[in-house]
Motif scaffolding. Structure first.
Motif, mmCIF file in Angstrom:
data_model
loop_
_atom_site.group_PDB
_atom_site.id
_atom_site.type_symbol
_atom_site.label_atom_id
_atom_site.label_comp_id
_atom_site.label_asym_id
_atom_site.label_seq_id
_atom_site.Cartn_x
_atom_site.Cartn_y
_atom_site.Cartn_z
ATOM 1 N N GLU A 47 -29.657 -19.096 -36.619
ATOM 2 C CA GLU A 47 -30.028 -19.364 -35.234
ATOM 3 C C GLU A 47 -31.531 -19.179 -35.129
ATOM 4 O O GLU A 47 -32.063 -18.102 -35.360
ATOM 5 N N TYR A 48 -32.205 -20.231 -34.780
ATOM 6 C CA TYR A 48 -33.657 -20.191 -34.773
ATOM 7 C C TYR A 48 -34.170 -19.744 -33.423
ATOM 8 O O TYR A 48 -33.826 -20.320 -32.396
ATOM 9 N N GLU A 49 -35.018 -18.723 -33.465
ATOM 10 C CA GLU A 49 -35.643 -18.305 -32.209
ATOM 11 C C GLU A 49 -36.793 -19.219 -31.865
ATOM 12 O O GLU A 49 -37.059 -19.515 -30.717
ATOM 13 N N TRP A 50 -37.518 -19.621 -32.878
ATOM 14 C CA TRP A 50 -38.697 -20.448 -32.641
ATOM 15 C C TRP A 50 -38.908 -21.335 -33.843
ATOM 16 O O TRP A 50 -38.867 -20.872 -34.968
ATOM 17 N N VAL A 51 -39.107 -22.598 -33.620
ATOM 18 C CA VAL A 51 -39.391 -23.517 -34.706
ATOM 19 C C VAL A 51 -40.643 -24.293 -34.346
ATOM 20 O O VAL A 51 -40.796 -24.706 -33.192
ATOM 21 N N HIS A 52 -41.505 -24.485 -35.317
ATOM 22 C CA HIS A 52 -42.718 -25.233 -35.026
ATOM 23 C C HIS A 52 -42.396 -26.713 -35.006
ATOM 24 O O HIS A 52 -42.031 -27.301 -36.014
ATOM 25 N N LYS A 53 -42.533 -27.307 -33.864
ATOM 26 C CA LYS A 53 -42.266 -28.746 -33.765
ATOM 27 C C LYS A 53 -43.600 -29.438 -33.627
ATOM 28 O O LYS A 53 -44.311 -29.258 -32.639
ATOM 29 N N ARG A 54 -43.896 -30.244 -34.610
ATOM 30 C CA ARG A 54 -45.261 -30.751 -34.676
ATOM 31 C C ARG A 54 -45.620 -31.615 -33.483
ATOM 32 O O ARG A 54 -46.690 -31.511 -32.901
#
Lengths: 319, 304
Positions: A300-307
């Motif tokens: 479960e991702y808390e934060w993902v860098h979305k370009r």
């Protein structure tokens, strides 16, 4: 004057005054166009210089009454305000800190124990980097990966009492990624690693770091996300730094890049301190933060860098 | 009519065949129906009217057979037989179908079948293990990130930030009694108190004092000089001559021109050597200054 071009006296000289405004880009002849453009630039520069001189004279003339100098705009000044910026007295943040995964560390219940490993078949540079990293972080051990799956490694680490797992990923003989996993069930952060400098590449470096625990400096972690990452870094090091060692590890966040440096300091007098860089240096950029331990499929991702969303504005930063 | 030898003469024997790949030692055949993959008289599917191969499709193996009776019908030329998943059973099937065929083709078919089954097993095993995920890097993005990192590094001014933080911590007393600096703070506090009471008198006196100090020489001991901009404290031993410079600056305004010239000369001298940090470090013990006269040209003398 230039050979082979005829001077157009009227339309060129009056470019500022004459109503149909003459643009340099409309001249078809390249040489002449270039020449006109250079002239234009010189004019601009001259005008700018004059303006500057005038302003300086005015400032001097006014003396004390002169208006204060304008602060130049920097990216840090113009940064778009992030609503998750942490206020030091925020109660909610304090409450979260009391109950999150690092609370056991900050309440002195556990001591950090770090396991450093790499991806499969590490090359020389990565191996040396791991070794140097382990000297910078006290109580850390380097183990070779030998093709083991992380999912099997993690329960073994937990059973042996490790609190942190660092996996340095390698590509083309150079370390380029880092997975920092807090062990019992803690968050996993995945970073991009760049600009790795090993000890022997450092200029004017000191001797090797000793076994003393270093102090930790965390700069500029302002948002909630930054705050949690900062706590993660802090939890890597033992609680009480040994000031005799005079070593300091710095994680400095600037525009979403985290710079790691390892220095030895000496106070010459009350106002001056000298620092000497030992230890490896590298920069990290956060790629994703996962809630549990490392799990690429079901995590479960808390934060993902979305370009596309996050990199579109130059003034917006997340850490 | 199908003449194998003629075909082989034309394409195989050192002449052009579009499936042929030549290397220094070997010739390979890129035809999909080739059983060994080499370019030989016996392995060429074009130059043999009776031919058989094994090919696999999505994990399934098939036996392909070609006979001369069907040579005129390209669409029906290859007969496809599905082989069983069981290895021994499949070998028996091959033997059944290729009974009375030349020994070479039967042998090579079985060899090829064995190799194919082995690599299929390997594929299945590897997919169960961890697979390396390849993430494509966009060159533009990488360059952008690199540029931004460099700019961020410059903006960060790490050394200053670290030094500031350490001094803050010292002030706040996190280091306790290790460093004996607090005396200075105490003295400063005293000074501030004194200054506060005498501020008015000082302002009047300052202007007069400035005029008095002109032309007044003062020699200051090395230890009391501030060491500014020292990032490498191993160089502390090399601090010499900085005191002379500061004293020079206090003296006579008329000699300013001379001094600036001499400073630039000194800087020019040491250009080739170590980069200068902070104030110019002159290694000379003593500097002579001559005052400029209006009638005569300026004379500069240097102590060696």
């Amino acid at each position: 004057q230039m050979y082979g071009t005829h001077v157009q006296a009227d339309s060129v000289e009056e470019e500022a005054a004459f109503p149909p405004n003459f643009s340099v880009s409309e001249i078809k002849n390249k040489q002449r166009r270039h020449f006109m453009f250079m002239k234009l630039k010189q004019e601009k520069r001259k005008r700018k210089l004059e303006l500057k001189k005038k302003r300086k004279k005015e400032r001097e003339a006014l003396g004390d009454k002169a208006p204060p100098k304008e602060v130049p705009k920097t990216i840090e000044n113009q940064r778009i305000y992030d609503e998750t910026t942490v206020n030091p007295e925020d109660e909610e943040v304090a409450f979260d800190e009391g109950t999150d995964e690092f609370s056991s560390y900050f309440n002195r219940l556990t001591n950090p124990k770090v396991l450093i490993t790499t991806s499969d078949r590490p090359r020389g540079r990565t191996v040396r980097f791991c070794e140097q990293l382990s000297t910078a972080v006290p109580d850390s051990h380097v183990y070779y990966r030998r093709g083991l799956a992380l999912k099997r490694v993690i329960p073994q680490c937990i059973s042996r009492g490790f609190t942190f797992l660092i996996v340095i990923n390698e590509d083309r003989k150079v370390p380029n990624g880092m997975v920092l996993c807090h062990l019992p069930n803690g968050p996993t952060a995945h970073f991009k690693v760049s600009s790795v400098r090993l000890r022997k590449e450092m200029k004017r470096r000191g001797k090797d770091p000793t076994e003393h625990s270093p102090e930790v400096i965390l700069n500029n972690f302002t948002t909630r996300l930054g705050h949690s990452i900062g706590r993660m870094f802090a939890a890597l090091f033992p609680h009480d730094p040994q000031f005799i060692g005079r070593q300091v590890a710095t994680f400095h966040n600037q525009r979403d890049f985290i710079f790691f440096r390892f220095h030895r300091y000496i106070f010459k007098n009350e106002k001056k301190v000298g620092i000497q860089e030992l230890g490896p240096r590298f920069t990290l950029k956060l790629r994703s933060l996962q809630k549990g331990t490392f799990d690429s499929k079901y995590g479960e991702y808390e934060w993902v860098h979305k370009r596309h969303e996050m990199d579109s504005s130059r003034r917006k930063f997340h850490l | 009519m199908q003449h194998d030898d003629v075909i082989w003469d034309i394409i195989g024997n050192k002449q052009f065949c579009s499936y042929k790949v030549k290397t220094k030692t070997q010739n390979f055949c890129r035809n999909e129906y080739n059983i060994t993959g080499l370019c030989n008289r016996m392995s060429c599917p074009l130059a043999n009217s009776q031919y058989a191969t094994i090919r696999e499709e999505k994990g399934q193996c098939f036996l392909y057979m070609k006979v001369i009776e069907r040579a005129a019908f390209p669409a029906r030329m290859w007969e496809k037989v599905k082989l069983s998943k069981n290895y021994e059973r499949a070998l028996e099937q091959i033997d059944e179908n290729l009974i009375y065929w030349p020994r070479f083709i039967r042998h090579k078919c079985k060899q090829r079948f064995t190799k194919i089954t082995q690599y299929l097993i390997r594929i299945r095993k590897l997919t169960l293990k961890r697979q390396r995920k390849l993430v494509p890097l966009s060159r533009k993005v990488e360059k952008r990130e690199k540029r931004r990192e460099e700019k961020a590094l410059i903006a960060a001014q790490l050394d200053n930030a670290i030094e500031k933080e350490l001094l803050e911590r010292l002030k706040q007393g996190t280091y306790g009694d290790i460093y004996n600096f607090p005396i200075h703070a105490f003295d400063k506090a005293l000074e501030k108190q004194d200054e506060g009471s005498e501020s008015e008198e000082d302002e009047v006196e300052d202007e007069e004092e400035d005029d008095e100090d002109v032309g007044h020489k003062e020699f200051v001991a090395e230890n009391e000089i501030e060491e500014s901009d020292l990032s490498d404290f191993e160089d502390m031993n090399n601090l010499k001559g900085s005191s002379e410079e500061e004293e020079d600056d206090d003296e006579g305004e008329t000699s300013e021109n001379e001094e600036s010239e001499e400073e630039t000369e000194a800087k020019g001298k040491s250009k080739g050597k170590t980069p200068l940090k902070g104030p110019v470090r002159k290694k000379r013990a003593y500097v002579e200054i001559e005052y400029e006269q209006e009638t005569e040209p300026a004379q500069k003398s240097k102590a060696t």
